[in-house]
Design an enzyme around this catalytic site. Structure first.
Site, PDB file in Angstrom:
ATOM      1  CG  ASP A 169       0.116  -3.189 -14.860  1.00 36.23           C
ATOM      2  OD1 ASP A 169      -0.834  -3.476 -15.608  1.00 36.23           O
ATOM      3  OD2 ASP A 169       0.038  -3.192 -13.619  1.00 36.23           O
ATOM      4  CD  GLN A 177      -1.417   0.064   3.646  1.00 33.40           C
ATOM      5  OE1 GLN A 177      -2.388  -0.670   3.529  1.00 33.40           O
ATOM      6  NE2 GLN A 177      -1.221   0.770   4.756  1.00 33.40           N
TER       7      GLN A 177
END
Length: 512
Positions: free
Chosen positions: A290, A139
């Site tokens: 990505d 995170q």
């Protein structure tokens, strides 16, 4: 250890797939044979009630993988880059997988940062926010450096994520081995190779030093690219489990309303995204693999900013040249030259007919070039091309599959910004420039120079290497003895175990 202890974990996985209605879809995608289908259903059906329910609003496969947790979400994301394995439809569904997971407490994140970097967090940072993004592996927090006042993004791995992932990967290896034994028809998809690819990607993402290195290399390669930026890595505040980058302000590349409100020209942005990707792939051989809207921002000055460098693609210089010649041949609609390039590169076996292959390529290219400009798709062309080359005996090349998958994503980003973009018109100057610089007299001289440098480096060893090669040629090694094949026996033993488990479970349920 990849042993039978993984069976229970796989039963829970199968039960979740059954409960989500995804079992048949997954087995079809992997072209499972009758024996594998029977074993999978026998193991999963009695325990369907143990499966996780998941979100009913999601498609079945996405619902099941999301319910199973971070390792399965990441596995699905990796499989979405392999339409050669799961098919185009399944790959498209898996691209819907999101990393928006519950965050872990900020206090734990601070403790991880302090432990990893050997610092007092409040001494180094004047502010350390609550999580601004939470994914399957890590995170991100927004922080402010106390000494300079600079804003940074601090990425922290989830506590215990390595152990959790390695346990699931262990089960994936066990499952892949069983698939290869029970379903010979699936072996052409190379299940073990797929899991090894996944394992390598995840191990790279679980060491943030490697992501930092990828970000740093990508930044160095692209520092002169006009209208593009990569956040700088703060190496002093980065380690295996913590990564610190410059904070980037900007509009999400997928938010057209916000882009318009900020006064950005979406037509130019769409073309720029495509130009940048092709430049990175062809010029550098190192590209962001990505590159979806969630990993791109548009800064106030119009720069496209990329971040999240966990998955990067790399192709060697020879493959780049082959890829460029193939694209250029299609752009010129010279299908015979495209066919010749495939044969020269060894992609298609020499016993195939080059003229027949060229005719098949024409059947791929002409319908696409006959489309309206807004519908012409390089990604679709490459997908069709791989279908044709497979029919002519071309082996799967993972680096090209990753390139094609990223091309699909980048096209999607470009078209979301400008639905009328002409993909080939944008791509042509990039490909032509690369061809001019890498294929021709100047490139030949450059290659010869590099070859001479390598030969001079190994010059003292060349006589010995030549002598050793001649000795091996004159004294061939004896043929290895053939070992008995136990895979079939093991497979049938697994079926027996599955049946025993299924019958036992049914008997338990009937008497319970």
């Amino acid at each position: 250890m990849r042993g039978p202890h993984n069976i229970w974990r796989l039963i829970r996985t199968g039960a979740t797939l059954e409960r989500a209605g995804a079992m048949k879809i997954v087995l079809d995608a992997f072209e499972a044979g009758p024996l594998l289908r029977f074993t999978a259903r026998t193991l999963a059906l009695p325990f369907r009630w143990l499966g996780y329910r998941g979100d009913p609003s999601l498609p079945p496969a996405t619902r099941a993988l999301t319910a199973l947790g971070p390792a399965y979400i990441k596995f699905g994301q990796i499989l979405s880059t392999r339409p050669d394995v799961v098919g185009d439809d399944m790959a498209a569904e898996l691209r819907l997988l999101q990393d928006k997971l519950p965050s872990f407490p900020t206090a734990i994140a601070k403790a991880e940062v302090a432990k990893e970097l050997g610092i007092e967090v409040d001494t180094v940072f004047s502010d350390f926010s609550e999580p601004v993004a939470a994914a399957s592996i890590a995170q991100v927090h927004k922080a402010v450096l106390r000494d300079t006042g600079a804003e940074v993004a601090v990425k922290v791995l989830r506590p215990g994520i390595e152990r959790a992932f390695y346990k699931d990967i262990d089960a994936f290896y066990f499952a892949a081995g069983m698939v290869e034994r029970l379903s010979p028809s699936s072996r052409r998809l190379r299940p073990m190779d797929v899991i090894e690819h996944f394992d390598g990607v995840v191990r790279g993402e679980l060491d943030l030093r490697l992501e930092s290195s990828g970000a740093s290399e990508f930044a160095a390669n692209t520092e002169k690219d006009e209208g593009f930026a990569v956040p700088r890595v703060n190496w002093d505040l980065s380690s295996r489990r913590v990564m610190t980058l410059d904070w980037v302000e900007g509009v999400n590349a997928g938010d057209n309303a916000a882009l318009d409100a900020a006064g950005h020209d979406r037509t130019k942005l769409g073309a720029r995204v495509l130009e940048l990707f092709l430049s990175h792939a062809l010029r550098d051989g190192f590209f962001h693999a990505d590159m979806h809207q969630g990993n791109l921002k548009v800064a106030a000055n119009g720069d496209i900013v990329a971040y999240d460098f966990g998955i990067m693609g790399r192709i060697d210089e020879y493959t780049r040249r082959v890829y460029a010649e193939i694209l250029f041949g299609f752009i010129k609609r010279d299908y015979h030259r495209v066919a010749e390039v495939h044969f020269e590169a060894g992609y298609v076996p020499a016993d195939q007919d080059v003229d027949e292959f060229a005719r098949a390529l024409r059947a791929v290219g002409e319908p696409i070039f006959g489309m309206d400009a807004s519908r012409i798709s390089m990604a679709r062309l490459l997908a069709y091309l791989f279908e044709v080359t497979e029919r002519f005996g071309m082996q799967t090349r993972t680096e090209l599959i990753l390139l094609q998958r990223t091309m699909v994503v980048v096209e999607g980003v470009a078209r979301s910004m400008d639905p009328h973009i002409n993909i080939w018109q944008v791509a042509r100057p990039i490909v032509e420039r690369y061809i001019a610089e890498s294929i021709g007299p100047r490139a030949v001289l450059r290659d010869l120079g590099r070859t001479l440098v390598v030969l001079s480096r190994f010059g003292p060893k060349l006589p010995h290497l030549a002598e050793a090669a001649l000795v091996r040629q004159l004294n061939p090694e004896p043929a290895p003895q053939i070992e008995p094949d136990w895979s079939g026996r093991i497979g049938w033993a697994a079926v027996g175990a599955a049946l025993t488990l299924g019958v036992t479970a049914l008997a338990f349920l009937a008497t319970g």
